[in-house]
Design a protein around this motif. Structure first.
Motif, PDB file in Angstrom:
ATOM      1  N   PHE A  82      50.582  37.179  34.026  1.00 34.60           N
ATOM      2  CA  PHE A  82      51.324  37.338  35.282  1.00 34.60           C
ATOM      3  C   PHE A  82      52.298  36.193  35.566  1.00 34.60           C
ATOM      4  O   PHE A  82      53.033  36.251  36.546  1.00 34.60           O
ATOM      5  CB  PHE A  82      50.354  37.475  36.463  1.00 34.60           C
ATOM      6  CG  PHE A  82      49.615  38.784  36.468  1.00 34.60           C
ATOM      7  CD1 PHE A  82      50.266  39.969  36.759  1.00 34.60           C
ATOM      8  CD2 PHE A  82      48.262  38.830  36.175  1.00 34.60           C
ATOM      9  CE1 PHE A  82      49.591  41.178  36.765  1.00 34.60           C
ATOM     10  CE2 PHE A  82      47.569  40.029  36.182  1.00 34.60           C
ATOM     11  CZ  PHE A  82      48.230  41.204  36.472  1.00 34.60           C
TER      12      PHE A  82
ATOM     13  N   SER B 252      54.054  40.428  32.271  1.00 36.97           N
ATOM     14  CA  SER B 252      53.563  40.808  33.598  1.00 36.97           C
ATOM     15  C   SER B 252      53.359  42.319  33.731  1.00 36.97           C
ATOM     16  O   SER B 252      52.354  42.766  34.296  1.00 36.97           O
ATOM     17  CB  SER B 252      54.518  40.302  34.680  1.00 36.97           C
ATOM     18  OG  SER B 252      55.825  40.809  34.461  1.00 36.97           O
ATOM     19  N   LYS B 253      54.295  43.109  33.204  1.00 41.53           N
ATOM     20  CA  LYS B 253      54.131  44.572  33.298  1.00 41.53           C
ATOM     21  C   LYS B 253      52.998  45.075  32.402  1.00 41.53           C
ATOM     22  O   LYS B 253      52.220  45.943  32.835  1.00 41.53           O
ATOM     23  CB  LYS B 253      55.460  45.268  32.990  1.00 41.53           C
ATOM     24  CG  LYS B 253      56.483  45.142  34.114  1.00 41.53           C
ATOM     25  CD  LYS B 253      57.699  46.009  33.899  1.00 41.53           C
ATOM     26  CE  LYS B 253      58.612  45.464  32.817  1.00 41.53           C
ATOM     27  NZ  LYS B 253      59.236  44.189  33.191  1.00 41.53           N
TER      28      LYS B 253
ATOM     29  N   LEU C   3      49.923  44.472  34.401  1.00 38.79           N
ATOM     30  CA  LEU C   3      49.748  45.486  35.450  1.00 38.79           C
ATOM     31  C   LEU C   3      49.262  46.800  34.854  1.00 38.79           C
ATOM     32  O   LEU C   3      48.456  47.510  35.460  1.00 38.79           O
ATOM     33  CB  LEU C   3      51.065  45.705  36.192  1.00 38.79           C
ATOM     34  CG  LEU C   3      51.514  44.589  37.134  1.00 38.79           C
ATOM     35  CD1 LEU C   3      52.921  44.859  37.645  1.00 38.79           C
ATOM     36  CD2 LEU C   3      50.546  44.451  38.311  1.00 38.79           C
TER      37      LEU C   3
ATOM     38  N   PRO D 136      51.528  44.968  42.253  1.00 39.16           N
ATOM     39  CA  PRO D 136      52.542  44.013  41.780  1.00 39.16           C
ATOM     40  C   PRO D 136      52.890  42.955  42.811  1.00 39.16           C
ATOM     41  O   PRO D 136      53.168  41.802  42.450  1.00 39.16           O
ATOM     42  CB  PRO D 136      53.755  44.906  41.456  1.00 39.16           C
ATOM     43  CG  PRO D 136      53.528  46.172  42.183  1.00 39.16           C
ATOM     44  CD  PRO D 136      52.056  46.359  42.258  1.00 39.16           C
TER      45      PRO D 136
ATOM     46  N   THR E 184      57.916  41.910  38.248  1.00 40.20           N
ATOM     47  CA  THR E 184      56.929  42.750  38.936  1.00 40.20           C
ATOM     48  C   THR E 184      57.529  43.448  40.147  1.00 40.20           C
ATOM     49  O   THR E 184      56.809  44.007  40.967  1.00 40.20           O
ATOM     50  CB  THR E 184      55.722  41.905  39.389  1.00 40.20           C
ATOM     51  OG1 THR E 184      56.182  40.855  40.268  1.00 40.20           O
ATOM     52  CG2 THR E 184      55.004  41.289  38.205  1.00 40.20           C
TER      53      THR E 184
END
Length: 324
Positions: free
Chosen positions: A166, A172-173, A176, A247, A274
């Protein structure tokens, strides 16, 4: 005289028929009235109001003033967060929804094949879905902390690369997506119900014909559960279009900005990776008080959701026939 009576009788019969149709229509409208009222109040009126406000300058305090296409031009050409949010949202729609559907179907298949302890595994896979979104996101951020998180500690111990998760725009995606896949219990239950409803006779006939596991899955399982797959994909796309809490919380916690009221936080950390369209709606409408531009983004979200749903429904025949 007879002709006059005949004409009068026919006219009276026509009037009686029209009155009967009118009463039937009124009765139908009365039964439909709760839905019609709800549709008008909670969908039609908000949608028409959103369209109207998208062509006005409105901050929620002063009366709206018509400004033509200024809001549309601002969102598409001048607002710096719109296109990153659009790209991230489309990425999540394609990748996150696909991963959830595939993983949910895989878990459902696995549990239906387990002979003993199926209830325990079903419970273990379903429990994460019940976790509150904020709590689940906080747990994932700490688990995937690049410096002290146990995931990176284990990866480092076995000599594998340790991503920033993150705190890294490139990871980061995927982080998630991992969070979304972890809470796949809802799809697991739906797919399990569909799989258990497939007629056993078809599997037995295929085995007698010498069909292997992959052939049985492709030609029997997939055609039978394809409507459920379509349902899972359509609802997943709609949920991805509304992806907001996870997010936002992940970006806030990873950036170290957890502050209270009065603090303004620019969403999208790290490096807008995000950022999603629902966050843009909130940022423009409730932080910048530009309700006209926020309505433009909301209409884009609505149009995208309708376009994806129409495309999926149009491809429904191909999806159902894919395994035949």
């Amino acid at each position: 005289m007879t002709s006059t009576h005949t004409t009068s009788g026919a006219s009276g019969g026509a009037r009686a028929l029209r009155a009967k149709h009118r009463r039937s229509a009124l009765r139908t409208a009365a039964f439909l009235s709760p839905w019609l009222i709800g549709f008008a109040v909670f969908f039609a009126y908000p949608l028409l109001s959103t369209v109207y406000f998208s062509f006005t300058k409105y901050d929620g305090f002063r009366p709206p003033v018509f400004n033509g296409l200024d809001n549309w031009s601002y969102v598409f050409t001048d607002y710096p967060l719109f296109w990153p949010a659009m790209r991230n949202t489309l990425w999540l729609v394609v990748v996150m929804v696909s991963c959830r559907v595939v993983f949910g179907l895989g878990v459902g298949l696995l549990i239906t094949k387990i002979k003993t302890g199926a209830g325990i595994f079903r419970t273990l896979f379903y429990l994460p879905y019940l976790a509150p979104p904020v709590a689940a996101t906080l747990a994932f951020v700490f688990l995937l902390n690049p410096g002290t998180g146990p995931v990176n500690v284990i990866l480092d111990a076995v000599g594998l690369p340790t991503p920033g998760w993150f705190t890294d725009a490139g990871w980061s995606k995927p982080a998630l997506t991992a969070l979304a896949v972890w809470g796949v219990g809802d799809l697991m239950v739906i797919f399990m119900a569909a799989l258990l409803d497939v007629p056993r006779e078809q599997y037995e006939a295929a085995e007698l014909d010498g069909a292997g596991a992959w052939a049985r899955f492709r030609h029997i399982t997939l055609p039978n559960i394809s409507p459920i797959i379509l349902f899972a994909v359509v609802t997943g796309v709609i949920q991805a279009m509304q992806y907001y809490t996870q997010p936002l919380v992940a970006g806030k916690v990873a950036s170290g900005v957890i502050g209270g009221s009065g603090q303004q936080f620019e969403p999208g950390y790290p490096d807008k990776s995000t950022l999603t369209l629902p966050q843009v709606v909130y940022n423009v409408g409730f932080q910048r008080f530009d309700y006209g531009a926020a309505c433009v983004v909301a209409l884009v979200l609505f149009a995208l959701s309708m376009a994806f749903t129409a495309l999926l429904m149009r491809r429904r025949g191909g999806l159902i026939g894919a395994g035949e």
